[in-house]
Design an enzyme around this catalytic site. Structure first.
Site, PDB file in Angstrom:
ATOM      1  N   HIS A 134       0.848  -1.198   0.000  1.00  0.00           N
ATOM      2  CA  HIS A 134       0.000   0.000   0.000  1.00  0.00           C
ATOM      3  C   HIS A 134       0.880   1.243   0.000  1.00  0.00           C
ATOM      4  O   HIS A 134       1.908   1.302   0.672  1.00  0.00           O
ATOM      5  CB  HIS A 134      -0.931   0.010   1.213  1.00  0.00           C
ATOM      6  N   HIS A 135       0.459   2.239  -0.772  1.00  0.00           N
ATOM      7  CA  HIS A 135       1.268   3.451  -0.937  1.00  0.00           C
ATOM      8  C   HIS A 135       1.447   4.202   0.376  1.00  0.00           C
ATOM      9  O   HIS A 135       2.404   4.971   0.542  1.00  0.00           O
ATOM     10  CB  HIS A 135       0.633   4.371  -1.984  1.00  0.00           C
ATOM     11  N   SER A 136       0.558   3.989   1.345  1.00  0.00           N
ATOM     12  CA  SER A 136       0.705   4.667   2.637  1.00  0.00           C
ATOM     13  C   SER A 136       1.926   4.166   3.400  1.00  0.00           C
ATOM     14  O   SER A 136       2.404   4.821   4.326  1.00  0.00           O
ATOM     15  CB  SER A 136      -0.559   4.472   3.491  1.00  0.00           C
ATOM     16  N   ASN A 308       6.283   9.096   2.305  1.00  0.00           N
ATOM     17  CA  ASN A 308       5.868   9.581   0.996  1.00  0.00           C
ATOM     18  C   ASN A 308       6.326  11.022   0.826  1.00  0.00           C
ATOM     19  O   ASN A 308       5.603  11.965   1.124  1.00  0.00           O
ATOM     20  CB  ASN A 308       4.344   9.478   0.858  1.00  0.00           C
TER      21      ASN A 308
END
Length: 461
Positions: A134-136, A308
């Site tokens: 997951h990008h989180s 991120n």
């Protein structure tokens, strides 16, 4: 880096878990030979993943609806999915079968929130593994830097792959006060222009309708995936045709030329010369570009810290009829990117987004990002990978390819370089672009044409 129980998500992480912009990174590692569950389990057990705070925490919400990380005991077996048979029995081509499998994952397979947000899919019939993250958990730079801690050089099994950063563009020469003042004026001017344009794109201004533009709801449409393969030596040869040109300049020149080719062949009506097609590019905000040393990412006070650390930047390209000088696409792309570099567009989009989220919440910021995606035509990202071949647990890695969950764009492109090659995954809405292989071929041919033109310039010199 330690994490406290129920630590809140970062601002960027909160946006990336919202339904409108829920993003999963799907990274495919091609292998020299098939692997099994026990080998994959052993690699994970011996890696930093089992102690990494993000990979050992659940995504939960508190009583106020705020997303937080909750530390749990990691059960590795729940994160490994073994698919012993070919994923598409009707397709004998490994690349096409794996691409079809990934394309289906990007639309219909979210990660379960009852375990930490990552999985490893083993596809022995196609000699590859698929990492779903997951990008989180982090951006491409963070996650690829973590993966390299599990790797060793093919040429020297005792050493990790080295991370070679691009040369710094900063000059040691002292500039005159007049030149510095002129640069400051250009920075202010371009920042004002591009920030205002960014605001308009988040409201109502959108690209004209073409055969490659998506829109609201397109993220739910079925997907197809194709791979465009480039040689880094070819890209470097084109890069050297002009002073101070970068690989990103070449990439955008290739995309501009390739999309022009595709539009020429597939548009039902003639297209106006100079038609603008806007891309949403992911820009790394860390002080140093490229992959990072993992120890530096995990330092609490580091400016290159884990997470991120990227922002959204609008990068326009323009349609031009086939037959024009191939290097003109590169010149126009370089001019546009140079102006963007003078501005603070990426930095301000990140900071303003964080400010708005504090005031109005992540759902509002997510809706803005969704609107920008609806008003533009494609997504593009580029991660510089290792320049040398490496192996994991003695198994050589033959390629690295990545893509993410579908967006309102009809085209999403992610390029990763590795060992002299650069593979770009082109994810499309198949009802809009039914044959993405043709689009990939347009990009590959565009680079070869630029290479031939660059060779002519070298011979003339």
């Amino acid at each position: 880096m330690n994490i406290h129980v129920d630590e809140p998500l970062t601002p960027a992480g909160r946006v990336l878990v919202q339904p409108a912009m829920d993003q999963i990174i799907n990274c495919v590692l091609g292998l020299d030979r098939p692997v099994g569950i026990q080998l994959v389990r052993s690699v994970i057990s011996d890696s930093l993943i089992i102690n990494h705070p993000r990979f050992t925490s659940l995504l939960v919400k508190d009583n106020h609806g705020r997303e937080r990380w909750k530390k749990v005991e990691l059960d590795i077996d729940r994160h490994i999915i073994f698919l012993p048979d070919a994923v598409d029995g009707s397709n004998d081509d490994d690349e096409a079968a794996v691409n079809d499998y990934i394309a289906d994952l990007t639309v219909s397979c979210p990660l379960s929130t009852d375990k930490p947000l990552w999985e490893v899919h083993i596809l022995p019939a196609h000699k590859c593994v698929v990492l779903r993250l997951h990008h989180s958990l982090g951006d491409g730079v963070s996650l690829l830097s973590l993966m390299l801690t599990m790797c060793r050089k093919v040429s020297d099994a005792d050493k990790m792959p080295t991370i070679e950063l691009p040369p710094s563009s900063r000059s040691d020469r002292r500039e005159s006060a007049g030149k510095r003042f002129w640069k400051l004026l250009k920075m202010i001017w371009f920042t004002l222009i591009y920030t205002f344009e960014f605001f308009l794109r988040s409201m109502w201004v959108r690209d004209k309708k073409t055969v490659v533009r998506g829109g609201a709801g397109v993220e739910l449409w079925p997907r197809k995936l194709a791979t465009a393969r480039f040689s880094l030596d070819d890209m470097k040869m084109v890069k050297n045709a002009f002073v101070s040109t970068t690989i990103n300049d070449v990439l955008f020149g290739v995309i501009s030329s390739g999309l022009s080719r595709y539009l020429d062949d597939h548009s039902p009506k003639p297209i106006k010369e100079g038609l603008r097609i806007t891309g949403a590019a992911m820009v790394n905000l860390r002080p140093s570009q490229g992959l990072q040393e993992f120890t530096e990412l995990m330092k609490s006070g580091s400016k290159s810290r884990w997470g991120n650390k990227f922002a959204l930047m609008l990068l326009p390209i323009y349609y031009h009829t086939n037959g024009s000088d191939p290097l003109q696409y590169l010149k126009r792309a370089k001019m546009m990117i140079d102006r963007k570099k003078f501005s603070l567009e990426a930095f301000l989009s990140y900071k303003i987004g964080c400010f708005i989220m504090k005031c109005l919440g992540p759902k509002f910021v997510s809706s803005i990002n969704y609107r920008i995606a609806c008003n533009t035509s494609f997504t593009i990202s580029n991660v510089i990978g290792p320049r040398e071949e490496f192996m994991i647990a003695g198994v050589p890695v033959t390629y690295i390819r990545t893509t993410s969950s579908s967006l309102p764009h009809a085209i999403t492109m992610h390029m990763v370089s590795y060992a002299g090659k650069a593979d770009m995954q082109i994810l499309v809405a198949k009802d809009i672009i039914p044959y993405p292989e043709k689009l990939a071929k347009c990009f590959e041919d565009a680079l070869l044409e630029m290479k031939e033109a660059a060779l002519k310039i070298r011979c003339e010199c």
